[in-house]
Each structure stands twice: as structure tokens, then as C-alpha cells.
Design a protein around this motif. Sequence first.
Motif, PDB file in Angstrom:
ATOM      1  N   LEU A 272       0.816  -1.211   0.000  1.00  0.00           N
ATOM      2  CA  LEU A 272       0.000   0.000   0.000  1.00  0.00           C
ATOM      3  C   LEU A 272       0.855   1.270   0.000  1.00  0.00           C
ATOM      4  CD1 LEU A 272      -2.534  -1.228   2.711  1.00  0.00           C
ATOM      5  CD2 LEU A 272      -3.067  -0.889   0.293  1.00  0.00           C
ATOM      6  N   GLU A 273       2.057   1.184  -0.529  1.00  0.00           N
ATOM      7  CA  GLU A 273       2.935   2.355  -0.529  1.00  0.00           C
ATOM      8  C   GLU A 273       2.364   3.489  -1.379  1.00  0.00           C
ATOM      9  OE1 GLU A 273       6.039  -0.978  -1.412  1.00  0.00           O
ATOM     10  OE2 GLU A 273       3.868  -0.802  -1.546  1.00  0.00           O
ATOM     11  N   HIS A 274       2.845   4.716  -1.081  1.00  0.00           N
ATOM     12  CA  HIS A 274       2.498   5.901  -1.868  1.00  0.00           C
ATOM     13  C   HIS A 274       0.987   6.113  -1.946  1.00  0.00           C
ATOM     14  CE1 HIS A 274       6.618   6.795  -3.247  1.00  0.00           C
ATOM     15  NE2 HIS A 274       6.771   5.482  -3.304  1.00  0.00           N
ATOM     16  N   ASN A 275       0.333   6.102  -0.781  1.00  0.00           N
ATOM     17  CA  ASN A 275      -1.064   6.475  -0.669  1.00  0.00           C
ATOM     18  C   ASN A 275      -1.180   7.585   0.372  1.00  0.00           C
ATOM     19  OD1 ASN A 275      -2.871   4.721  -2.452  1.00  0.00           O
ATOM     20  ND2 ASN A 275      -1.527   3.174  -1.547  1.00  0.00           N
ATOM     21  N   ASN A 276      -2.380   7.812   0.882  1.00  0.00           N
ATOM     22  CA  ASN A 276      -2.589   8.880   1.866  1.00  0.00           C
ATOM     23  C   ASN A 276      -3.203   8.342   3.160  1.00  0.00           C
ATOM     24  OD1 ASN A 276      -1.618  11.098   0.264  1.00  0.00           O
ATOM     25  ND2 ASN A 276      -3.500  10.982  -0.939  1.00  0.00           N
ATOM     26  N   LEU A 277      -2.791   7.157   3.548  1.00  0.00           N
ATOM     27  CA  LEU A 277      -3.290   6.568   4.794  1.00  0.00           C
ATOM     28  C   LEU A 277      -2.729   7.338   5.989  1.00  0.00           C
ATOM     29  CD1 LEU A 277      -2.826   2.790   3.886  1.00  0.00           C
ATOM     30  CD2 LEU A 277      -4.959   4.112   3.852  1.00  0.00           C
ATOM     31  N   THR A 278      -3.567   7.526   7.006  1.00  0.00           N
ATOM     32  CA  THR A 278      -3.148   8.296   8.180  1.00  0.00           C
ATOM     33  C   THR A 278      -3.029   7.454   9.443  1.00  0.00           C
ATOM     34  OG1 THR A 278      -5.457   8.864   8.659  1.00  0.00           O
ATOM     35  CG2 THR A 278      -4.202  10.395   7.274  1.00  0.00           C
ATOM     36  N   GLU A 279      -3.554   6.219   9.409  1.00  0.00           N
ATOM     37  CA  GLU A 279      -3.620   5.433  10.644  1.00  0.00           C
ATOM     38  C   GLU A 279      -3.478   3.949  10.361  1.00  0.00           C
ATOM     39  OE1 GLU A 279      -6.914   4.592  14.164  1.00  0.00           O
ATOM     40  OE2 GLU A 279      -6.863   6.559  13.190  1.00  0.00           O
ATOM     41  N   VAL A 280      -2.806   3.257  11.269  1.00  0.00           N
ATOM     42  CA  VAL A 280      -2.749   1.785  11.230  1.00  0.00           C
ATOM     43  C   VAL A 280      -3.513   1.282  12.445  1.00  0.00           C
ATOM     44  CG1 VAL A 280      -1.280  -0.255  11.267  1.00  0.00           C
ATOM     45  CG2 VAL A 280      -0.494   1.822  10.096  1.00  0.00           C
ATOM     46  N   ASN A 281      -4.549   0.501  12.198  1.00  0.00           N
ATOM     47  CA  ASN A 281      -5.321  -0.054  13.302  1.00  0.00           C
ATOM     48  C   ASN A 281      -5.851  -1.430  12.944  1.00  0.00           C
ATOM     49  OD1 ASN A 281      -7.944   0.230  11.944  1.00  0.00           O
ATOM     50  ND2 ASN A 281      -7.612   2.423  12.208  1.00  0.00           N
ATOM     51  N   LYS A 282      -6.331  -2.121  13.943  1.00  0.00           N
ATOM     52  CA  LYS A 282      -6.713  -3.516  13.734  1.00  0.00           C
ATOM     53  C   LYS A 282      -8.020  -3.678  12.954  1.00  0.00           C
ATOM     54  CE  LYS A 282      -9.305  -4.540  17.985  1.00  0.00           C
ATOM     55  NZ  LYS A 282      -9.352  -5.420  19.174  1.00  0.00           N
ATOM     56  N   VAL A 283      -8.793  -2.604  12.828  1.00  0.00           N
ATOM     57  CA  VAL A 283     -10.083  -2.771  12.153  1.00  0.00           C
ATOM     58  C   VAL A 283      -9.915  -2.978  10.641  1.00  0.00           C
ATOM     59  CG1 VAL A 283     -11.403  -1.538  13.910  1.00  0.00           C
ATOM     60  CG2 VAL A 283     -10.436  -0.260  11.992  1.00  0.00           C
ATOM     61  N   TRP A 284      -8.875  -2.387  10.043  1.00  0.00           N
ATOM     62  CA  TRP A 284      -8.670  -2.702   8.617  1.00  0.00           C
ATOM     63  C   TRP A 284      -7.671  -3.839   8.414  1.00  0.00           C
ATOM     64  CZ3 TRP A 284      -3.826  -2.054   6.468  1.00  0.00           C
ATOM     65  CH2 TRP A 284      -2.982  -1.046   6.957  1.00  0.00           C
ATOM     66  N   LEU A 285      -6.981  -4.222   9.457  1.00  0.00           N
ATOM     67  CA  LEU A 285      -6.112  -5.404   9.390  1.00  0.00           C
ATOM     68  C   LEU A 285      -6.832  -6.660   9.883  1.00  0.00           C
ATOM     69  CD1 LEU A 285      -2.833  -3.778  10.719  1.00  0.00           C
ATOM     70  CD2 LEU A 285      -3.154  -4.751   8.436  1.00  0.00           C
ATOM     71  N   TYR A 286      -8.119  -6.525  10.129  1.00  0.00           N
ATOM     72  CA  TYR A 286      -8.899  -7.622  10.710  1.00  0.00           C
ATOM     73  C   TYR A 286      -8.833  -8.884   9.849  1.00  0.00           C
ATOM     74  CZ  TYR A 286     -12.821 -10.166  12.742  1.00  0.00           C
ATOM     75  OH  TYR A 286     -13.606 -11.130  13.332  1.00  0.00           O
ATOM     76  N   GLY A 287      -8.451  -9.982  10.479  1.00  0.00           N
ATOM     77  CA  GLY A 287      -8.484 -11.287   9.820  1.00  0.00           C
ATOM     78  C   GLY A 287      -7.265 -11.650   9.001  1.00  0.00           C
ATOM     79  N   LEU A 288      -6.263 -10.763   8.927  1.00  0.00           N
ATOM     80  CA  LEU A 288      -5.094 -11.037   8.078  1.00  0.00           C
ATOM     81  C   LEU A 288      -4.061 -11.866   8.851  1.00  0.00           C
ATOM     82  CD1 LEU A 288      -4.681  -7.599   6.240  1.00  0.00           C
ATOM     83  CD2 LEU A 288      -6.111  -9.566   5.654  1.00  0.00           C
ATOM     84  N   ARG A 289      -4.461 -13.064   9.189  1.00  0.00           N
ATOM     85  CA  ARG A 289      -3.650 -13.911  10.079  1.00  0.00           C
ATOM     86  C   ARG A 289      -2.441 -14.532   9.393  1.00  0.00           C
ATOM     87  NH1 ARG A 289      -6.405 -14.454  14.806  1.00  0.00           N
ATOM     88  NH2 ARG A 289      -8.654 -14.027  14.739  1.00  0.00           N
ATOM     89  N   MET A 290      -2.437 -14.570   8.072  1.00  0.00           N
ATOM     90  CA  MET A 290      -1.314 -15.162   7.336  1.00  0.00           C
ATOM     91  C   MET A 290      -0.368 -14.107   6.762  1.00  0.00           C
ATOM     92  SD  MET A 290      -2.009 -18.303   7.792  1.00  0.00           S
ATOM     93  CE  MET A 290      -0.826 -19.110   6.715  1.00  0.00           C
ATOM     94  N   LEU A 291      -0.637 -12.827   7.047  1.00  0.00           N
ATOM     95  CA  LEU A 291       0.148 -11.746   6.462  1.00  0.00           C
ATOM     96  C   LEU A 291       1.601 -11.786   6.930  1.00  0.00           C
ATOM     97  CD1 LEU A 291      -0.341  -9.289   4.581  1.00  0.00           C
ATOM     98  CD2 LEU A 291      -0.525  -7.892   6.655  1.00  0.00           C
ATOM     99  N   ARG A 292       2.538 -11.795   5.970  1.00  0.00           N
ATOM    100  CA  ARG A 292       3.969 -11.800   6.276  1.00  0.00           C
ATOM    101  C   ARG A 292       4.630 -10.464   5.938  1.00  0.00           C
ATOM    102  NH1 ARG A 292       7.302 -14.253   3.715  1.00  0.00           N
ATOM    103  NH2 ARG A 292       6.180 -14.574   1.758  1.00  0.00           N
ATOM    104  N   ILE A 293       4.143  -9.802   4.884  1.00  0.00           N
ATOM    105  CA  ILE A 293       4.774  -8.566   4.404  1.00  0.00           C
ATOM    106  C   ILE A 293       3.718  -7.478   4.276  1.00  0.00           C
ATOM    107  CG2 ILE A 293       6.038  -7.498   2.506  1.00  0.00           C
ATOM    108  CD1 ILE A 293       7.098 -10.324   1.818  1.00  0.00           C
ATOM    109  N   LEU A 294       3.943  -6.354   4.941  1.00  0.00           N
ATOM    110  CA  LEU A 294       3.059  -5.195   4.839  1.00  0.00           C
ATOM    111  C   LEU A 294       3.904  -3.976   4.464  1.00  0.00           C
ATOM    112  CD1 LEU A 294       0.309  -3.814   5.162  1.00  0.00           C
ATOM    113  CD2 LEU A 294       0.846  -3.494   7.597  1.00  0.00           C
ATOM    114  N   GLN A 295       3.623  -3.414   3.295  1.00  0.00           N
ATOM    115  CA  GLN A 295       4.358  -2.255   2.792  1.00  0.00           C
ATOM    116  C   GLN A 295       3.456  -1.027   2.883  1.00  0.00           C
ATOM    117  OE1 GLN A 295       7.439  -2.743   2.069  1.00  0.00           O
ATOM    118  NE2 GLN A 295       7.805  -4.625   0.929  1.00  0.00           N
TER     119      GLN A 295
END
Length: 277
Positions: free
Chosen positions: A231-254
Amino acid sequence: MAEGWPLPPALVVLLLSMSAWVTDSCPAACSCPKGQDEVHIMDCNKKKLSAAPLDAPDGITQVTLNHNQLTLFPFLGNVSSNITSLLLVHNRISELLMHQLQPYVSLETLDLTSNSISELRVGSFPSMQLKYLNLSNNRISLLEPGCFENISSSLLVLRLNRNRLVALPSKVFKLPNLQLLEMKRNKIKIVDSLTFKGLESLKSLKMQRNGITKLMDGAFFGLNNIEELELEHNNLTEVNKVWLYGLRMLRILQISHNAIGIIRPDAWEFCQKLEEL
């Protein structure tokens, strides 16, 4: 065989038939080299063609018609049913219609990068076993729900980079076997909840350079096997669990090159396998 001896008739026939394959059988505007593993290729790149040749050799399975002037999806005559790979990069094709693709019953790879397609509607694709579809650098602004239905069981890779997508309708991605989805450089600002439900096999999702400002609660819910989210080069302002919900296999987050000012303490609750941030 001694020099000057006449060739046996059977050998003459064989040599003539081979010569026919190399020269006579191939359309004048194309070349037909024999690829690896006896795969037959017809190369018609950069020939200023406005229509595809209809006299392709019977053994052809791969066709490249890149950098031509095609305005319609091509028809290759009787060999169309044997084609497994069709490359149509840099042409002027403006739409996909079911009847145009129907002859390609064996097609697995279709590359339509850099054409003029503006929308995908229900009926754009017939029932076919397409695995790899590249529609990058077109003008696509509309994905009608159900547009991928007839290729939903086979599609493994879908590239929609550099288009004009502003919104992603719910239920448009019912692609249970898709492993890679790319939508870089579009105009998507908000990703709604459950947008990607139906992509249970997806391993990698790439959405760089869209200008995304908001990921709604459960935006990626249903991506049970995703390992890489870019998700690089966007305009996100916050990291929280509500949009990461359920990503139990995630290894790489950009998420570099955003406007992130807040990382919630419980943001990583569902991402216990994260290896790279």
C-alpha cells in the motif's frame, strides 16, 4: 552420403515439408520460429497490422501481435481453438465482447496491456480456462459485478495497473483461485468493507499509488491466505486492527510513503506472522 549423389525421394519430401513449415506456412507479415519443447510461436510484432492474419499454421499455440494497429479483438481462423497464449500489447482495442473471445477455448494467457478498453461488463468473457490476464494501462473505469464470472474458476493472476478505477464494487472479485491481484496507479480513494471477499486463495495484493485515504473496517476481510499487502504511496493516516482484521497469514506489509500519524497499540493483533514492515 557421397557428394553429388541424388537424394532419396523420401528425404526430398521431408525437406520440402520442413521448408514449407518455415516459410510457406507462415503468414508473410509474421515469423514462425519453433520454441522450446516444440511449442510453435507466430510472431507478428510491429507490423502495422490492422487485422490479424487468417492463414496461421495449424501447429501454432502462441501468438504475439504486440505494437500493431488492431481496433478489434482478433480472429485467427481455425487455429484459434488451439491458442494457449495471446499477446496484444500496444494496440487500439477498445472493448471485449464474448463472441470475439469464444473461439479461444484453450486460451490460458491473455495480455492486453496498453490498449483503449474502458469497461468490463457481464458478458465480456465467455466460459474459458483463462489463468493469466493483464489489462494494465487501459482506460478501465468500470468493473461491473459479474464481469469475471465466466473465468472465475480458472483465473490465477489479474493485473489492472494504470487504469481509471475510482471505486471497487462489492462482489466484483469472486475469484476463488486468484493468487495475485494488482491495481497500482488507479484513483481508488476509499476501500469499503468486504471489498475483497471471494478471494480466499489470494497471496498478494498490490495497490500502490492510488491516493487511498481510508480503509474501512474489514476492508480486507476474507483474504484468509494473503501473505503480501502493498500500500505504498497512498494517503493513509492510521494503522489499526479494524482494517487489518483477519489477516492472520500476512507476512509482508508495505505502507511507506503514506501520511501515517497514528499506530494503534492493538494494531497488530491479527498479524502474528508479520515478518516485514
